[in-house]
Design a protein around this motif. Structure first.
Motif, mmCIF file in Angstrom:
data_model
loop_
_atom_site.group_PDB
_atom_site.id
_atom_site.type_symbol
_atom_site.label_atom_id
_atom_site.label_comp_id
_atom_site.label_asym_id
_atom_site.label_seq_id
_atom_site.Cartn_x
_atom_site.Cartn_y
_atom_site.Cartn_z
ATOM 1 N N SER A 1 0.802 -1.230 0.000
ATOM 2 C CA SER A 1 0.000 0.000 0.000
ATOM 3 C C SER A 1 0.833 1.278 0.000
ATOM 4 O O SER A 1 0.356 2.317 -0.427
ATOM 5 C CB SER A 1 -0.949 0.021 1.194
ATOM 6 O OG SER A 1 -0.218 0.017 2.402
ATOM 7 N N THR B 1 -6.914 5.953 4.112
ATOM 8 C CA THR B 1 -6.986 4.751 4.948
ATOM 9 C C THR B 1 -8.429 4.509 5.388
ATOM 10 O O THR B 1 -9.294 5.376 5.248
ATOM 11 C CB THR B 1 -6.107 4.903 6.203
ATOM 12 O OG1 THR B 1 -6.663 5.963 7.003
ATOM 13 C CG2 THR B 1 -4.660 5.210 5.843
ATOM 14 N N LEU B 2 -8.657 3.339 5.948
ATOM 15 C CA LEU B 2 -9.969 3.069 6.516
ATOM 16 C C LEU B 2 -10.278 4.043 7.650
ATOM 17 O O LEU B 2 -11.432 4.449 7.832
ATOM 18 C CB LEU B 2 -10.048 1.625 7.010
ATOM 19 C CG LEU B 2 -10.080 0.566 5.904
ATOM 20 C CD1 LEU B 2 -9.990 -0.826 6.513
ATOM 21 C CD2 LEU B 2 -11.316 0.703 5.052
ATOM 22 N N ASP C 1 -9.383 7.181 7.735
ATOM 23 C CA ASP C 1 -9.836 8.411 7.081
ATOM 24 C C ASP C 1 -11.296 8.288 6.655
ATOM 25 O O ASP C 1 -12.093 9.203 6.843
ATOM 26 C CB ASP C 1 -8.991 8.714 5.834
ATOM 27 C CG ASP C 1 -7.538 8.994 6.137
ATOM 28 O OD1 ASP C 1 -7.241 9.579 7.198
ATOM 29 O OD2 ASP C 1 -6.685 8.619 5.293
ATOM 30 N N MET C 2 -11.633 7.153 6.074
ATOM 31 C CA MET C 2 -13.006 6.938 5.622
ATOM 32 C C MET C 2 -13.968 6.927 6.809
ATOM 33 O O MET C 2 -15.064 7.486 6.736
ATOM 34 C CB MET C 2 -13.095 5.657 4.801
ATOM 35 C CG MET C 2 -12.318 5.787 3.490
ATOM 36 S SD MET C 2 -12.249 4.273 2.550
ATOM 37 C CE MET C 2 -13.901 4.252 1.879
ATOM 38 N N HIS C 3 -13.533 6.338 7.904
ATOM 39 C CA HIS C 3 -14.358 6.328 9.107
ATOM 40 C C HIS C 3 -14.577 7.757 9.610
ATOM 41 O O HIS C 3 -15.702 8.138 9.986
ATOM 42 C CB HIS C 3 -13.694 5.463 10.187
ATOM 43 C CG HIS C 3 -14.436 5.449 11.484
ATOM 44 N ND1 HIS C 3 -15.634 4.804 11.648
ATOM 45 C CD2 HIS C 3 -14.149 6.022 12.680
ATOM 46 C CE1 HIS C 3 -16.054 4.972 12.889
ATOM 47 N NE2 HIS C 3 -15.166 5.707 13.531
ATOM 48 N N GLN D 1 -17.078 9.501 7.434
ATOM 49 C CA GLN D 1 -18.429 8.974 7.671
ATOM 50 C C GLN D 1 -19.002 9.477 8.984
ATOM 51 O O GLN D 1 -20.198 9.753 9.078
ATOM 52 C CB GLN D 1 -18.410 7.445 7.625
ATOM 53 C CG GLN D 1 -18.210 6.925 6.221
ATOM 54 C CD GLN D 1 -17.974 5.432 6.165
ATOM 55 O OE1 GLN D 1 -17.787 4.780 7.189
ATOM 56 N NE2 GLN D 1 -17.962 4.896 4.962
ATOM 57 N N ILE E 1 -9.662 7.643 -3.425
ATOM 58 C CA ILE E 1 -9.945 6.323 -2.864
ATOM 59 C C ILE E 1 -9.746 5.195 -3.873
ATOM 60 O O ILE E 1 -9.947 4.037 -3.551
ATOM 61 C CB ILE E 1 -11.364 6.245 -2.254
ATOM 62 C CG1 ILE E 1 -12.435 6.489 -3.298
ATOM 63 C CG2 ILE E 1 -11.494 7.178 -1.081
ATOM 64 C CD1 ILE E 1 -13.830 6.271 -2.773
#
Length: 107
Positions: free
Chosen positions: A12, A35-36, A38-40, A43, A96
């Protein structure tokens, strides 16, 4: 660190700076891998609102060439109210790794 985690990190390259050319804004946006986490965060900032999540992601991840943030988090309001939604969506999708409709059509 286990071998699998080393492999994940090597694949990655989370610290590698990536770029997105945004000719409409006369800018090149620099960013590190989304990253996950960041997405969290995006959201949590905008539950049930994927459009705002995209704008939040750009404000969170976009960097100037010198590595400083391109936006403040409050700038999400400008992106939502004044920016071309096609451009915002294209940037967020690129960050993303989601292919745009144009990319899919080319294949």
């Amino acid at each position: 660190m286990s071998e699998i985690l080393k492999s994940i990190r090597a694949h990655s390259q989370p610290e590698r700076v990536r770029t997105i050319d945004v000719p409409e804004w006369g800018e090149v946006i620099h960013y590190r891998m989304v990253t996950l986490a960041d997405m969290h965060e995006t959201q949590r900032a905008a539950p049930e609102n994927p459009v705002r999540q995209e704008a939040e992601l750009i404000c969170l991840k976009a960097l100037k060439q010198d590595g400083t943030p391109m936006f403040k988090r409050i700038d999400v309001l400008v992106l939502l109210e004044e920016a071309d939604p096609v451009v915002v969506r294209r940037i967020a999708n690129a960050m993303i790794g989601r292919k745009s409709a144009d990319d899919i059509e080319k294949n």
